[in-house]
Design an enzyme around this catalytic site. Sequence first.
Site, PDB file in Angstrom:
ATOM      1  CB  SER A 137      -0.852  -0.003   1.280  1.00 40.56           C
ATOM      2  OG  SER A 137      -1.489   1.249   1.459  1.00 40.56           O
ATOM      3  CE1 TYR A 150      -4.395  -1.961   5.288  1.00 43.49           C
ATOM      4  CE2 TYR A 150      -3.461   0.180   4.757  1.00 43.49           C
ATOM      5  CZ  TYR A 150      -4.017  -1.023   4.357  1.00 43.49           C
ATOM      6  OH  TYR A 150      -4.195  -1.269   3.016  1.00 43.49           O
TER       7      TYR A 150
HETATM    8  N1  LIG Z   1      -8.650  -0.391  -1.496  1.00 38.67           N
HETATM    9  C1  LIG Z   1      -7.628   0.389  -1.233  1.00 38.67           C
HETATM   10  O1  LIG Z   1      -7.767   1.628  -1.222  1.00 38.67           O
HETATM   11  C2  LIG Z   1      -6.268  -0.200  -0.985  1.00 38.67           C
HETATM   12  C3  LIG Z   1      -5.181   0.676  -0.919  1.00 38.67           C
HETATM   13  C4  LIG Z   1      -3.922   0.151  -0.671  1.00 38.67           C
HETATM   14  C5  LIG Z   1      -3.740  -1.207  -0.504  1.00 38.67           C
HETATM   15  N2  LIG Z   1      -4.817  -2.048  -0.553  1.00 38.67           N
HETATM   16  C6  LIG Z   1      -4.588  -3.469  -0.313  1.00 38.67           C
HETATM   17  O2  LIG Z   1      -5.176  -4.222  -1.351  1.00 38.67           O
HETATM   18  C7  LIG Z   1      -5.505  -5.525  -0.872  1.00 38.67           C
HETATM   19  C8  LIG Z   1      -6.913  -5.889  -1.312  1.00 38.67           C
HETATM   20  O3  LIG Z   1      -7.826  -4.997  -0.695  1.00 38.67           O
HETATM   21  P1  LIG Z   1      -9.188  -4.519  -1.380  1.00 38.67           P
HETATM   22  O4  LIG Z   1      -9.161  -3.050  -1.417  1.00 38.67           O
HETATM   23  O5  LIG Z   1      -9.462  -5.292  -2.600  1.00 38.67           O
HETATM   24  O6  LIG Z   1     -10.214  -4.921  -0.203  1.00 38.67           O
HETATM   25  P2  LIG Z   1     -11.569  -5.760  -0.199  1.00 38.67           P
HETATM   26  O7  LIG Z   1     -12.457  -5.330  -1.313  1.00 38.67           O
HETATM   27  O8  LIG Z   1     -12.086  -5.663   1.202  1.00 38.67           O
HETATM   28  O9  LIG Z   1     -11.074  -7.250  -0.510  1.00 38.67           O
HETATM   29  C9  LIG Z   1     -10.265  -7.933   0.428  1.00 38.67           C
HETATM   30  C10 LIG Z   1     -10.126  -9.365  -0.005  1.00 38.67           C
HETATM   31  O10 LIG Z   1      -9.280 -10.045   0.956  1.00 38.67           O
HETATM   32  C11 LIG Z   1      -9.967 -11.221   1.403  1.00 38.67           C
HETATM   33  N3  LIG Z   1      -9.576 -11.544   2.769  1.00 38.67           N
HETATM   34  C12 LIG Z   1      -9.668 -10.771   3.874  1.00 38.67           C
HETATM   35  N4  LIG Z   1      -9.224 -11.439   4.947  1.00 38.67           N
HETATM   36  C13 LIG Z   1      -8.860 -12.670   4.495  1.00 38.67           C
HETATM   37  C14 LIG Z   1      -8.327 -13.832   5.126  1.00 38.67           C
HETATM   38  N5  LIG Z   1      -8.082 -13.874   6.443  1.00 38.67           N
HETATM   39  N6  LIG Z   1      -8.057 -14.906   4.358  1.00 38.67           N
HETATM   40  C15 LIG Z   1      -8.313 -14.901   3.023  1.00 38.67           C
HETATM   41  N7  LIG Z   1      -8.799 -13.823   2.373  1.00 38.67           N
HETATM   42  C16 LIG Z   1      -9.075 -12.733   3.110  1.00 38.67           C
HETATM   43  C17 LIG Z   1     -11.452 -10.864   1.274  1.00 38.67           C
HETATM   44  O11 LIG Z   1     -12.254 -12.029   1.171  1.00 38.67           O
HETATM   45  P3  LIG Z   1     -13.034 -12.694   2.415  1.00 38.67           P
HETATM   46  O12 LIG Z   1     -13.508 -11.578   3.300  1.00 38.67           O
HETATM   47  O13 LIG Z   1     -14.111 -13.446   1.747  1.00 38.67           O
HETATM   48  O14 LIG Z   1     -12.050 -13.594   3.077  1.00 38.67           O
HETATM   49  C18 LIG Z   1     -11.457 -10.107  -0.034  1.00 38.67           C
HETATM   50  O15 LIG Z   1     -11.475 -11.002  -1.111  1.00 38.67           O
HETATM   51  C19 LIG Z   1      -5.298  -5.470   0.639  1.00 38.67           C
HETATM   52  O16 LIG Z   1      -4.071  -6.086   0.971  1.00 38.67           O
HETATM   53  C20 LIG Z   1      -5.244  -3.992   0.953  1.00 38.67           C
HETATM   54  O17 LIG Z   1      -4.475  -3.710   2.103  1.00 38.67           O
HETATM   55  C21 LIG Z   1      -6.082  -1.566  -0.805  1.00 38.67           C
END
Ligand SMILES: NC(=O)c1ccc[n+]([C@@H]2O[C@H](COP(=O)([O-])OP(=O)(O)OC[C@H]3O[C@@H](n4cnc5c(N)ncnc54)[C@H](OP(=O)(O)O)[C@@H]3O)[C@@H](O)[C@H]2O)c1
Length: 262
Positions: A137, A150
């Site tokens: 991130s 985080y």
């Molecule tokens: N969105 C942003 O602005 C942003 C910015 C910087 C970095 N990121 C990073 O991008 C990545 C993806 O995030 P996103 O934005 O796509 O969020 P999201 O829409 O909430 O998706 C998160 C995904 O991770 C899975 N997950 C969560 N806990 C888990 C566990 N214990 N085991 C297996 N799967 C798990 C969730 O599925 P289940 O709940 O079904 O398990 C879901 O598929 C993360 O690492 C986040 O830190 C996001």
Amino acid sequence: MRIDATTRALITGASRGIGLAVARAIAGRGGAVGLLARSDTGPAARELGPRAVALSADVGDREQVRAAAARFIEVAGGLDLVVANAGIAHYGPFLRQDVERIEAMTRVNWLGTVYVVDATLGHLIDRASGHIVIVSSGAGLRAFPWAAGYGATKAAQRGFAEALRHELSGSGVSLTTVFPGEIGTSLHAHEKDAMPDWYHGEEAAASVEKLAAAIVGGVERDRRAVYYPPFVRLLGLNGIAPRVSDAILRRLRGGTAAPRRD
Ligand SMILES: NC(=O)c1ccc[n+]([C@@H]2O[C@H](COP(=O)([O-])OP(=O)(O)OC[C@H]3O[C@@H](n4cnc5c(N)ncnc54)[C@H](OP(=O)(O)O)[C@@H]3O)[C@@H](O)[C@H]2O)c1
């Protein structure tokens, strides 16, 4: 490596958000995708076609990750690309934050990344070919107030990935770290009424499809890092000129992004 019909990719956190968008991009090129999450990824797998495999596992559980990775390798007949993306976020001032939430982020974001790489790297090394993507991130470059826990997990991923990319030199296996900014997903859906002032939320959120395309392009060009939106790269300034980066962030995000002036 080229992403095409020969690519077999295991993607964690693929039930929605960034992981699902990356899976769609790879499946759109004819590749086989393993969709790993805790919730049922069966509907997403059906949408993506017969080469998509639904995998149920908690990335914070090493045995579950090993079993899911082994299953995908067996069903797909091998593995070329691993996307360690699953993650959770809990924002809030450290003094008001339950330590259990920091433990949960550590288990999923940081140890979950280690478990996924541990379960798959041996296979890639044996074949002397493959690629790992680690989704960190912008907060791993410069953590913001209310994201102390985080940001620490995201910085842990960055440090791990930096060293590992060098360790893999000459092995045939490579690694790309991804530094997203604010992306339009459900990452903060559970806490959207209690976000810090500097968080610009949905109106600033960048397209998840464009990020997925940037990740695919980054793998194909063997990029050390992918920054999306591109200005996220500026957060790296923090490592060499923290006061300058504070000043930029105050201007872009307001005083709460960098309230101390020392
Ligand atoms: N969105 C942003 O602005 C942003 C910015 C910087 C970095 N990121 C990073 O991008 C990545 C993806 O995030 P996103 O934005 O796509 O969020 P999201 O829409 O909430 O998706 C998160 C995904 O991770 C899975 N997950 C969560 N806990 C888990 C566990 N214990 N085991 C297996 N799967 C798990 C969730 O599925 P289940 O709940 O079904 O398990 C879901 O598929 C993360 O690492 C986040 O830190 C996001």
